[in-house]
Design a protein around this motif. Sequence first.
Motif, short mmCIF file in Angstrom:
data_model
loop_
_atom_site.label_atom_id
_atom_site.label_comp_id
_atom_site.label_asym_id
_atom_site.label_seq_id
_atom_site.Cartn_x
_atom_site.Cartn_y
_atom_site.Cartn_z
N ALA A 273 0.83 -1.20 0.00
CA ALA A 273 0.00 0.00 0.00
C ALA A 273 0.86 1.25 0.00
O ALA A 273 1.88 1.33 0.69
N ALA A 274 0.45 2.23 -0.81
CA ALA A 274 1.19 3.49 -0.91
C ALA A 274 0.24 4.68 -0.84
O ALA A 274 0.44 5.68 -1.51
N GLY A 275 -0.81 4.54 -0.03
CA GLY A 275 -1.78 5.62 0.08
C GLY A 275 -3.10 5.22 -0.53
O GLY A 275 -3.25 4.13 -1.10
N PRO A 276 -4.09 6.10 -0.44
CA PRO A 276 -5.42 5.80 -0.98
C PRO A 276 -5.35 5.47 -2.47
O PRO A 276 -4.80 6.22 -3.27
N GLN A 277 -5.88 4.30 -2.84
CA GLN A 277 -6.01 3.88 -4.23
C GLN A 277 -4.68 3.75 -4.96
O GLN A 277 -4.63 3.81 -6.19
N ALA A 278 -3.60 3.59 -4.23
CA ALA A 278 -2.27 3.45 -4.85
C ALA A 278 -1.51 2.31 -4.20
O ALA A 278 -1.68 2.01 -3.01
N GLY A 279 -0.68 1.65 -4.99
CA GLY A 279 0.16 0.58 -4.49
C GLY A 279 1.47 0.53 -5.23
O GLY A 279 1.57 0.95 -6.39
N ASP A 280 2.51 0.04 -4.55
CA ASP A 280 3.84 -0.07 -5.14
C ASP A 280 4.15 -1.53 -5.45
O ASP A 280 3.83 -2.43 -4.66
N TYR A 281 4.81 -1.75 -6.59
CA TYR A 281 5.22 -3.07 -7.02
C TYR A 281 6.74 -3.05 -7.23
O TYR A 281 7.27 -2.14 -7.88
N PRO A 282 7.48 -4.04 -6.71
CA PRO A 282 8.94 -4.02 -6.83
C PRO A 282 9.40 -4.24 -8.26
O PRO A 282 8.89 -5.12 -8.96
N ALA A 283 10.36 -3.43 -8.70
CA ALA A 283 10.89 -3.55 -10.06
C ALA A 283 12.39 -3.83 -10.07
O ALA A 283 13.01 -3.85 -11.12
N GLY A 284 12.99 -4.03 -8.89
CA GLY A 284 14.40 -4.39 -8.83
C GLY A 284 15.34 -3.23 -9.05
O GLY A 284 14.97 -2.06 -8.96
N ALA A 285 16.60 -3.56 -9.35
CA ALA A 285 17.64 -2.55 -9.55
C ALA A 285 17.64 -2.07 -10.99
O ALA A 285 17.44 -2.85 -11.92
N TRP A 286 17.90 -0.76 -11.18
CA TRP A 286 17.92 -0.16 -12.50
C TRP A 286 19.21 0.58 -12.74
O TRP A 286 19.86 1.07 -11.82
N GLY A 287 19.56 0.69 -14.02
CA GLY A 287 20.69 1.50 -14.44
C GLY A 287 20.26 2.44 -15.55
O GLY A 287 19.11 2.44 -15.98
N PRO A 288 21.20 3.25 -16.06
CA PRO A 288 20.85 4.20 -17.13
C PRO A 288 20.30 3.47 -18.35
O PRO A 288 20.84 2.47 -18.80
#
Length: 240
Positions: free
Chosen positions: A210-225
């Motif tokens: 949960a990331a607030g009302p009507q929002a959620g976070d999903y893991p996307a791992g490590a990123w680079g340029p």
Amino acid sequence: DPADKMAEAKAATAAAIDALRDGTSFAVIAGNEKARAIYPPDASLAVATPQARDAAKQAVRGLQADGGTAIGEWLLLAHQLFTSGGRDAEATPVRHAILLTDGKNQHETPEKLAGAISWCEGAYRCDCRGVGTDWEVAELRKISTALLGTVDIVADPAGLAADFTSLMHTAMSKQIADVSLRVWTPQHAQIKFLKQVAPDVVDLTGRRSAAGPQAGDYPAGAWGPGDRKSTRLNSSHITI
């Protein structure tokens, strides 16, 4: 031929060690029905220097193929090594493991492996490789899915070194450790499923936080340029 596979596994590990940038923390784990740190031997993380890389490769050359397979033990030791030093005060380090096996997980219960995977989730990314034909795709896929890595077969052991080098170069390019995709939905809307579709298909639906009302976070791992990842939301596509 087990001897041939072991020789190529050693060569691949040496190639991965050579790909480490100076200053990178690293370790090498040997696994059978147990897991042990072979470099550094005190189960810590070394800092990559020319001398440390040479010492690590020397330790790898001394390995012999014996014993069984208990992959959960390997994952847990990797977790211990990654987390024993704490976190940098300013940034979360990018933590990456390469797991190689040529056999089935025969020396621990499926429940123990599942528990180890759950414990390691979110602590590090793990790319899994199976060499030969005696390993279980489903076992490695469970690990790679939970730990946001990739899974592949290396049918010819001679291809391991190039594969490990490529994996390490990709890991070295990552700059942000934990990227999340935040999805907001209108009232009365429901997300049916959400999947990463590249580089591997990973179902992220059940990993929402949960990331607030009507929002959620999903893991996307490590990123680079320049990284681009795709997710599928119902029948639509969101590209980042």
